[in-house]
Design an enzyme around this catalytic site. Structure first.
Site, PDB file in Angstrom:
ATOM      1  N   THR A  16       0.838  -1.210   0.000  1.00  0.00           N
ATOM      2  CA  THR A  16       0.000   0.000   0.000  1.00  0.00           C
ATOM      3  C   THR A  16       0.869   1.256   0.000  1.00  0.00           C
ATOM      4  O   THR A  16       0.689   2.157  -0.821  1.00  0.00           O
ATOM      5  CB  THR A  16      -0.904  -0.003   1.256  1.00  0.00           C
ATOM      6  OG1 THR A  16      -1.659  -1.209   1.253  1.00  0.00           O
ATOM      7  CG2 THR A  16      -1.844   1.187   1.273  1.00  0.00           C
ATOM      8  N   LYS A 207       2.681   4.532  18.351  1.00  0.00           N
ATOM      9  CA  LYS A 207       2.781   5.961  18.002  1.00  0.00           C
ATOM     10  C   LYS A 207       2.905   6.812  19.271  1.00  0.00           C
ATOM     11  O   LYS A 207       3.636   7.813  19.290  1.00  0.00           O
ATOM     12  CB  LYS A 207       1.568   6.371  17.165  1.00  0.00           C
ATOM     13  CG  LYS A 207       1.584   5.696  15.782  1.00  0.00           C
ATOM     14  CD  LYS A 207       0.249   5.780  15.084  1.00  0.00           C
ATOM     15  CE  LYS A 207       0.287   5.090  13.734  1.00  0.00           C
ATOM     16  NZ  LYS A 207      -1.035   4.935  13.119  1.00  0.00           N
TER      17      LYS A 207
HETATM   18  P1  NAP Z   1       1.731  -3.903   2.917  1.00  0.00           P
HETATM   19  O1  NAP Z   1       0.708  -3.383   1.977  1.00  0.00           O
HETATM   20  O2  NAP Z   1       1.517  -5.226   3.549  1.00  0.00           O
HETATM   21  O3  NAP Z   1       3.146  -3.881   2.150  1.00  0.00           O
HETATM   22  C1  NAP Z   1       4.299  -4.499   2.642  1.00  0.00           C
HETATM   23  C2  NAP Z   1       5.266  -4.693   1.460  1.00  0.00           C
HETATM   24  O4  NAP Z   1       6.492  -5.196   1.943  1.00  0.00           O
HETATM   25  C3  NAP Z   1       4.760  -5.671   0.415  1.00  0.00           C
HETATM   26  O5  NAP Z   1       5.082  -5.218  -0.883  1.00  0.00           O
HETATM   27  C4  NAP Z   1       5.560  -6.956   0.717  1.00  0.00           C
HETATM   28  O6  NAP Z   1       5.799  -7.731  -0.441  1.00  0.00           O
HETATM   29  C5  NAP Z   1       6.848  -6.359   1.207  1.00  0.00           C
HETATM   30  N1  NAP Z   1       7.551  -7.235   2.125  1.00  0.00           N
HETATM   31  C6  NAP Z   1       7.152  -7.711   3.330  1.00  0.00           C
HETATM   32  N2  NAP Z   1       8.079  -8.488   3.882  1.00  0.00           N
HETATM   33  C7  NAP Z   1       9.105  -8.520   3.002  1.00  0.00           C
HETATM   34  C8  NAP Z   1      10.367  -9.169   3.003  1.00  0.00           C
HETATM   35  N3  NAP Z   1      10.770  -9.937   4.036  1.00  0.00           N
HETATM   36  N4  NAP Z   1      11.179  -8.962   1.946  1.00  0.00           N
HETATM   37  C9  NAP Z   1      10.801  -8.187   0.917  1.00  0.00           C
HETATM   38  N5  NAP Z   1       9.601  -7.538   0.847  1.00  0.00           N
HETATM   39  C10 NAP Z   1       8.783  -7.718   1.891  1.00  0.00           C
HETATM   40  O7  NAP Z   1       1.954  -2.886   4.120  1.00  0.00           O
HETATM   41  P2  NAP Z   1       1.710  -1.296   4.117  1.00  0.00           P
HETATM   42  O8  NAP Z   1       0.302  -1.012   4.533  1.00  0.00           O
HETATM   43  O9  NAP Z   1       2.230  -0.706   2.870  1.00  0.00           O
HETATM   44  O10 NAP Z   1       2.605  -0.867   5.379  1.00  0.00           O
HETATM   45  C11 NAP Z   1       3.996  -0.848   5.272  1.00  0.00           C
HETATM   46  C12 NAP Z   1       4.603  -0.150   6.485  1.00  0.00           C
HETATM   47  O11 NAP Z   1       4.078   1.188   6.561  1.00  0.00           O
HETATM   48  C13 NAP Z   1       4.264  -0.789   7.848  1.00  0.00           C
HETATM   49  O12 NAP Z   1       5.346  -0.594   8.717  1.00  0.00           O
HETATM   50  C14 NAP Z   1       3.053   0.028   8.304  1.00  0.00           C
HETATM   51  O13 NAP Z   1       2.906   0.013   9.713  1.00  0.00           O
HETATM   52  C15 NAP Z   1       3.445   1.401   7.821  1.00  0.00           C
HETATM   53  N6  NAP Z   1       2.344   2.327   7.592  1.00  0.00           N
HETATM   54  C16 NAP Z   1       1.256   1.960   6.883  1.00  0.00           C
HETATM   55  C17 NAP Z   1       0.250   2.889   6.641  1.00  0.00           C
HETATM   56  C18 NAP Z   1      -0.991   2.555   5.869  1.00  0.00           C
HETATM   57  O14 NAP Z   1      -1.918   3.371   5.858  1.00  0.00           O
HETATM   58  N7  NAP Z   1      -1.070   1.403   5.211  1.00  0.00           N
HETATM   59  C19 NAP Z   1       0.386   4.191   7.140  1.00  0.00           C
HETATM   60  C20 NAP Z   1       1.526   4.535   7.882  1.00  0.00           C
HETATM   61  C21 NAP Z   1       2.500   3.600   8.091  1.00  0.00           C
HETATM   62  P3  NAP Z   1       4.611  -8.464  -1.256  1.00  0.00           P
HETATM   63  O15 NAP Z   1       3.793  -7.351  -1.851  1.00  0.00           O
HETATM   64  O16 NAP Z   1       5.286  -9.274  -2.290  1.00  0.00           O
HETATM   65  O17 NAP Z   1       3.846  -9.259  -0.242  1.00  0.00           O
HETATM   66  N1  HSE Z   2      -3.128   1.134  10.401  1.00  0.00           N
HETATM   67  C1  HSE Z   2      -2.729   2.484  10.648  1.00  0.00           C
HETATM   68  C2  HSE Z   2      -3.962   3.326  10.890  1.00  0.00           C
HETATM   69  C3  HSE Z   2      -1.963   3.017   9.448  1.00  0.00           C
HETATM   70  O1  HSE Z   2      -5.074   2.836  10.688  1.00  0.00           O
HETATM   71  O2  HSE Z   2      -3.821   4.469  11.299  1.00  0.00           O
HETATM   72  C4  HSE Z   2      -1.323   4.337   9.728  1.00  0.00           C
HETATM   73  O3  HSE Z   2      -0.305   4.204  10.653  1.00  0.00           O
END
Ligand code: NAP
Ligand code: HSE
Length: 429
Positions: A16, A207
């Protein structure tokens, strides 16, 4: 015209957040070059599955080998969007050791190991940039690290989890069920890979640890934060809150007392409808900061989702790339361990729902239990639930948590009390 400096990014993760980051930075490359004189390029992207198509990323850049990206001497900056703790921490430390700054959105990693990572970055003379890790789409961390460096912050209260704010808003405004609202938050990309991190309050807890660390410049870690999630909140709690002039929000609260001890907690909270935090709806986040000079400020914006999070990471990437060019970095200074105030010693107002026999003298017994522990009642409402039982809803004045807990035990022992229902902390006007 001056030649553009090429900056090569290694992106770990392309889900994402990572795919939105790649999309935004590619779309903005020309404008960033015009504004900064740096041509930012994506050099490599790691994922688990290279066969999956990725928005904004050339398939030839994909690899499953994150370590090779970190080790690549032609890569200048690491963008970490893969999540996870132990393996990711090793990659981040290796990046620092090889002189590469890191931009991360990984609050779980920072809440567990932030002080150690800040120290490693400082020793290596590189940046650790974390804007997107708290209240993803609003530039709050930069304000804490820079604008508020000299401010005597006493308290910060934040709605810092988009998923739970979305769920509570949908339940409050549209009568949605908890399960439907959670499923929609997952579909919209707000929720963590394991949504119990959101609804259980752990994401907000991470956080809170980061906010407390940067607001008070003391090491506060995930385990220092008291956490209650929103799983027990019912439609009835929400309608009771509304009737009494409150909304229920999952708040992260960090406070510092006069001796410099720190309390950090996350719990569902009744917020008066006139408080600025009450109007923060949907997946929006806000952090309300109080301090000696500033009095109060509130930061507000999209707290989750690919693009808002990635937008802050793009800003961080430009910032740390500029520092690489200048040969400098920005640390956070020493972070001695915090003295933590236990939850039992925290003072708050409370909402308590009690089912009791509807008979003469019962209210006096109940009031006696509150009084014997020094807990003062601010308001009380009664409604009949059966012919001989009533639901009593109390709001107290501020009381010490341990006194409130002792009151609940005493209430439960009264023969006239049939059940103690919801207990919530209340923000005073
Ligand atoms: P996500 O959609 O699950 O994406 C994770 C990505 O990392 C995927 O592309 C996955 O590959 C890859 N990945 C995971 N383990 C791996 C490994 N061992 N080696 C190589 N690639 C790997 O997660 P996300 O929502 O983007 O969140 C990512 C980070 O941002 C987290 O720390 C989360 O807490 C933080 N965050 C998220 C948001 C939000 O709104 N989503 C907001 C703020 C912060 P595949 O695609 O091939 O599975
Ligand atoms: N899962 C988290 C939220 C993403 O809902 O706020 C942003 O850190």
């Amino acid at each position: 015209m001056n030649a553009e400096r090429i900056v090569r990014l290694g992106v770990l993760g392309c889900g994402t957040v990572g795919s939105s980051f790649c999309e935004l930075i590619t779309e903005q490359a020309d404008e960033i070059a015009r504004r900064t004189g740096m041509r930012i390029e994506i050099a490599a992207v790691s994922v688990r599955d290279t066969a999956k198509p990725r928005r904004g990323v050339d398939a030839g850049l994909l690899t499953t080998d994150s370590a090779s990206i970190v080790a690549d001497p032609t890569i200048d900056v690491i963008i970490e969007t893969m999540g996870g703790v132990d393996h990711t921490k090793e990659l981040v430390l290796t990046a620092f050791a090889s002189g590469k700054p890191v931009v991360t959105a990984n609050k779980e990693l920072l809440a567990l190991h932030g002080p150690e990572l800040f120290e490693a970055a400082a020793s290596a003379g590189v940046d650790l940039a974390l804007e997107a890790s708290v209240a993803a789409g609003l530039p709050f961390i930069r304000a804490l690290r820079e604008s508020l460096t000299g401010e005597d912050v006493s308290r910060a209260m934040g709605i810092v989890n988009g998923t739970t704010n979305y769920i509570l808003s949908q339940m409050t405004e549209n009568g949605a069920s908890y399960d439907d609202a959670l499923a929609e938050a997952q579909r919209l990309g707000f929720a963590e890979a394991d949504p119990t991190a959101d609804v259980g309050g752990f994401d907000a807890g991470s956080k809170a640890a980061i906010i407390a660390t940067l607001a008070f410049r003391r090491a506060v870690r995930a385990g220092d934060v008291f956490i209650e999630g929103i799983e027990s909140i019912t439609a009835e709690d929400i309608s009771n809150a509304k009737r009494l002039g409150y909304v229920i929000k999952l708040l992260a609260v960090v406070e510092r007392d006069d001796a410099g001890s720190i309390a950090a907690r996350v719990h569902p909270t009744m917020v008066p409808t006139e408080h600025p935090l009450a109007s923060v709806r949907d997946s929006f986040n806000a952090v309300y900061v109080e301090g000696t000079g500033i009095d109060q400020i509130m930061f507000y914006g999209r707290g989750a989702g690919g693009h808002p999070t990635a937008a802050m990471m793009v800003g961080d990437a430009i910032d740390v790339a500029a520092n690489v060019g200048l040969g400098c970095h920005r640390g956070v200074g020493p972070l001695p361990d915090a003295t933590i105030i236990p939850i039992d010693d925290i003072t708050s107002a409370f909402y308590i729902s009690v089912d009791a026999l509807d008979q003469p003298g019962v209210l006096a017994d109940i009031a006696g239990a509150f009084g014997s522990r020094g807990v003062s009642i601010r308001s009380m409402e009664q409604e009949g639930i059966t012919d001989d039982a009533a639901r009593l809803v109390f709001i107290t004045h501020e009381a010490v948590e341990s006194d409130l807990r002792a009151t609940l035990i005493e209430l439960a022992d009264l023969a006239s009390v049939k059940n103690i229902g919801q207990v919530l902390r209340v923000v005073c006007d």
